[in-house]
Design a protein around this motif. Structure first.
Motif, PDB file in Angstrom:
ATOM      1  N   PRO A 198       0.655  -1.183   0.124  1.00  9.47           N
ATOM      2  CA  PRO A 198      -0.020   0.135   0.053  1.00  9.47           C
ATOM      3  C   PRO A 198       0.675   1.269   0.014  1.00  9.47           C
ATOM      4  N   GLN A 199       1.976   1.310   0.846  1.00 12.28           N
ATOM      5  CA  GLN A 199       2.799   2.573   0.680  1.00 12.28           C
ATOM      6  C   GLN A 199       3.301   2.805  -0.810  1.00 12.28           C
ATOM      7  N   GLU A 200       3.421   1.899  -1.617  1.00  6.93           N
ATOM      8  CA  GLU A 200       3.967   2.212  -2.801  1.00  6.93           C
ATOM      9  C   GLU A 200       2.874   2.896  -3.737  1.00  6.93           C
ATOM     10  N   ARG A 201       1.692   2.480  -3.521  1.00  5.16           N
ATOM     11  CA  ARG A 201       0.614   2.957  -4.216  1.00  5.16           C
ATOM     12  C   ARG A 201       0.285   4.657  -3.521  1.00  5.16           C
ATOM     13  N   LEU A 202       0.721   4.627  -2.284  1.00  2.00           N
ATOM     14  CA  LEU A 202       0.485   6.066  -2.022  1.00  2.00           C
ATOM     15  C   LEU A 202       1.599   7.064  -2.485  1.00  2.00           C
ATOM     16  N   ILE A 203       2.888   6.344  -2.646  1.00  8.31           N
ATOM     17  CA  ILE A 203       3.884   7.179  -3.255  1.00  8.31           C
ATOM     18  C   ILE A 203       3.493   7.458  -4.795  1.00  8.31           C
ATOM     19  N   ASP A 204       2.922   6.395  -5.405  1.00 10.62           N
ATOM     20  CA  ASP A 204       2.404   6.894  -6.700  1.00 10.62           C
ATOM     21  C   ASP A 204       1.382   7.979  -6.606  1.00 10.62           C
ATOM     22  N   LEU A 205       0.550   7.868  -5.757  1.00  6.67           N
ATOM     23  CA  LEU A 205      -0.516   9.041  -5.791  1.00  6.67           C
ATOM     24  C   LEU A 205       0.424  10.362  -5.579  1.00  6.67           C
ATOM     25  N   VAL A 206       1.189  10.533  -4.832  1.00  6.35           N
ATOM     26  CA  VAL A 206       1.642  11.627  -4.555  1.00  6.35           C
ATOM     27  C   VAL A 206       2.726  12.001  -5.962  1.00  6.35           C
ATOM     28  N   GLN A 207       3.514  11.262  -6.311  1.00  7.34           N
ATOM     29  CA  GLN A 207       4.264  11.608  -7.546  1.00  7.34           C
ATOM     30  C   GLN A 207       3.255  11.982  -8.881  1.00  7.34           C
ATOM     31  N   ALA A 208       2.086  11.246  -8.658  1.00  9.00           N
ATOM     32  CA  ALA A 208       1.169  11.751 -10.065  1.00  9.00           C
ATOM     33  C   ALA A 208       0.640  13.122 -10.018  1.00  9.00           C
ATOM     34  N   LEU A 209       0.958  13.862  -8.783  1.00  8.38           N
ATOM     35  CA  LEU A 209       0.780  15.233  -8.637  1.00  8.38           C
ATOM     36  C   LEU A 209       1.843  16.234  -9.186  1.00  8.38           C
ATOM     37  N   ARG A 210       1.723  16.874 -10.043  1.00 13.22           N
ATOM     38  CA  ARG A 210       3.172  17.510 -10.824  1.00 13.22           C
ATOM     39  C   ARG A 210       3.662  18.356  -9.602  1.00 13.22           C
ATOM     40  N   ALA A 211       5.061  18.580  -9.593  1.00 11.65           N
ATOM     41  CA  ALA A 211       5.884  19.133  -8.958  1.00 11.65           C
ATOM     42  C   ALA A 211       5.389  20.418  -8.213  1.00 11.65           C
ATOM     43  N   PRO A 212       4.963  21.453  -9.270  1.00  9.73           N
ATOM     44  CA  PRO A 212       4.310  22.870  -8.716  1.00  9.73           C
ATOM     45  C   PRO A 212       3.183  22.686  -7.835  1.00  9.73           C
ATOM     46  N   TYR A 213       2.412  21.707  -8.068  1.00  6.54           N
ATOM     47  CA  TYR A 213       1.202  21.760  -6.979  1.00  6.54           C
ATOM     48  C   TYR A 213       1.608  20.959  -5.744  1.00  6.54           C
ATOM     49  N   ARG A 214       2.749  20.238  -5.589  1.00  6.33           N
ATOM     50  CA  ARG A 214       3.017  19.302  -4.484  1.00  6.33           C
ATOM     51  C   ARG A 214       3.417  20.402  -3.282  1.00  6.33           C
ATOM     52  N   GLN A 215       3.687  21.543  -3.566  1.00  6.24           N
ATOM     53  CA  GLN A 215       3.989  22.667  -2.557  1.00  6.24           C
ATOM     54  C   GLN A 215       2.872  23.104  -2.123  1.00  6.24           C
ATOM     55  N   GLY A 216       2.579  22.677  -0.706  1.00  6.26           N
ATOM     56  CA  GLY A 216       1.219  23.040  -0.272  1.00  6.26           C
ATOM     57  C   GLY A 216       0.182  21.970  -0.534  1.00  6.26           C
ATOM     58  N   ALA A 217       0.462  20.713  -0.938  1.00 13.25           N
ATOM     59  CA  ALA A 217      -0.379  19.828  -1.086  1.00 13.25           C
ATOM     60  C   ALA A 217      -0.706  19.087   0.436  1.00 13.25           C
ATOM     61  N   SER A 218      -1.723  18.383   0.410  1.00 12.66           N
ATOM     62  CA  SER A 218      -2.110  17.687   1.605  1.00 12.66           C
ATOM     63  C   SER A 218      -3.097  16.500   1.288  1.00 12.66           C
ATOM     64  N   PHE A 219      -3.145  15.404   2.174  1.00 14.14           N
ATOM     65  CA  PHE A 219      -4.019  14.046   2.156  1.00 14.14           C
ATOM     66  C   PHE A 219      -5.220  14.498   2.758  1.00 14.14           C
ATOM     67  N   VAL A 220      -6.253  13.973   1.930  1.00 16.99           N
ATOM     68  CA  VAL A 220      -7.779  14.149   2.479  1.00 16.99           C
ATOM     69  C   VAL A 220      -8.522  12.950   2.696  1.00 16.99           C
ATOM     70  N   MET A 221      -8.883  12.334   3.734  1.00 13.40           N
ATOM     71  CA  MET A 221      -9.421  11.104   3.938  1.00 13.40           C
ATOM     72  C   MET A 221     -10.145  11.127   5.554  1.00 13.40           C
ATOM     73  N   ASN A 222     -10.967  10.110   5.670  1.00 12.77           N
ATOM     74  CA  ASN A 222     -11.668  10.179   6.992  1.00 12.77           C
ATOM     75  C   ASN A 222     -10.922   9.095   7.926  1.00 12.77           C
ATOM     76  N   ALA A 223     -11.334   9.178   9.136  1.00 10.21           N
ATOM     77  CA  ALA A 223     -10.718   8.427  10.345  1.00 10.21           C
ATOM     78  C   ALA A 223     -10.576   7.004  10.145  1.00 10.21           C
ATOM     79  N   ALA A 224     -11.582   6.332   9.675  1.00  3.85           N
ATOM     80  CA  ALA A 224     -11.530   5.092   9.453  1.00  3.85           C
ATOM     81  C   ALA A 224     -10.231   4.583   8.327  1.00  3.85           C
ATOM     82  N   THR A 225     -10.355   5.171   7.104  1.00  7.40           N
ATOM     83  CA  THR A 225      -9.036   5.225   6.234  1.00  7.40           C
ATOM     84  C   THR A 225      -7.807   5.563   7.023  1.00  7.40           C
TER      85      THR A 225
END
Length: 330
Positions: A198-225
């Protein structure tokens, strides 16, 4: 002959125009309740009460705290977005300069709706001089508004309310290929669950966002996830989750802050359970600056209703700035 100031008698109404209005209906500054019925009557919430409501909303409605919030004066707010920039080209020193293409503009119109709350209090409670009416009113309205806003910014239909980012069209294709307004999703690799890594898929999710947008980016999910992710470990036994080391600072996942939004869906087949992106660049909230409140002591006696409204709109403005994880095979 001069008139001496007399001390207030015991049991007299407390000072303050708004407090007097809330408790007894005394006259305060009057403004039009709607833009089309100037003689219908209405009251503007004082600046200090409205500020309390906004402050509480940022704590309860997490999307408001990370999105781009603008104050508008009417329902006709528009925003222009360029989808490809200004094309350019290379030329030799003495070569001709042919005309380049012009930028492509897209007009964004955030769907808007009237957010309202209608709390009530008994007249006997309002008559109690020790009761902090303004704090109660701000708290009640803030809770009602925050719950409605939180749901609308995530999954709102866009009909009479904001359009949530999870209701946008989605596709697995990368940036530059998808149609404007379509969000990209990455599959978890397993239907209704995380994959074996699962951590590899999370890394893929982060890297799918282009570098200019990763400055100031954040994860959003509910408490169970989030509870599932906090248990993930790397091959050497280290947690991928990093707890906050300072008060007021959010915990991080892969170096990015995590925002808990209970309106995000649980992990299930084809659910878009995790969002990662720069919401300041990707999601717009347009709202009127004032909260309007109408005191109604007649229709629900012996209770006094406080009917509060606020015009709020919202939508995705940049579909490249937000990525989603879908719990599916592909």
């Amino acid at each position: 002959m001069t008139v001496m100031d007399r001390p207030m008698l015991e049991g007299a109404a407390p000072s303050g125009a708004f407090a007097g209005f809330v408790r007894s209906g005394a006259t305060i500054e009057m403004k039009a309740f709607t833009g089309v019925s100037g003689d219908a009557g209405g009251y503007a919430v004082p600046r200090e009460v409205d500020a309390q409501i906004d402050a509480v909303l940022k704590g309860i409605s997490p999307i408001r705290g990370i999105a781009n919030v603008v104050k508008v004066g009417s329902a006709g707010y528009r925003k222009l977005v360029t989808t490809g920039g200004t094309p350019s080209g290379w030329a030799a020193e003495n070569a001709a300069r042919p005309e380049t293409a012009t930028p492509v503009f897209v007009e964004i119109v955030p769907p808007t709706g009237e957010l309202y709350a209608n709390p009530a209090a008994s007249q006997a409670m309002l008559d109690d001089a020790a009761f902090d009416v303004e704090a109660w009113l701000a708290g009640e309205i803030a809770m009602e508004f925050a719950k409605a806003e939180g749901a609308a910014f995530v999954g709102g239909s866009g009909s009479g309310r904001p359009k949530g980012f999870l209701t946008q069209p989605t596709a697995a294709t990368a940036d530059g290929v998808r149609a404007f307004g379509t969000l990209q999703y990455l599959a978890s690799g397993t239907a209704g669950d995380f994959s074996a890594s699962p951590q590899e898929r999370l890394i893929d999710l982060v890297q799918a966002l282009r570098a200019p947008y990763r400055q100031g980016a954040s994860f959003v999910m509910n408490a169970a996830t989030l509870a599932r992710i906090r248990k993930f470990k790397t091959s050497d036994g280290a947690f991928v989750w990093a707890p906050s080391l300072a008060a007021g600072q959010p915990a991080t996942l892969l170096g990015y802050p995590v925002i808990e939004a209970e309106d995000m869906p649980d992990i299930a087949a084809n659910a878009l359970g995790i969002a990662f992106g720069n919401f300041r660049a990707g999601y717009l909230i347009a709202e009127r600056a004032e909260t309007v409140i109408l005191r109604d002591p007649y229709s629900n006696k012996p209770f006094v209703n406080f009917y509060a409204t606020k015009r709020v709109g919202g939508c995705v403005t940049n579909s490249e700035a937000i990525k989603l994880m879908r719990f599916s095979v592909s």
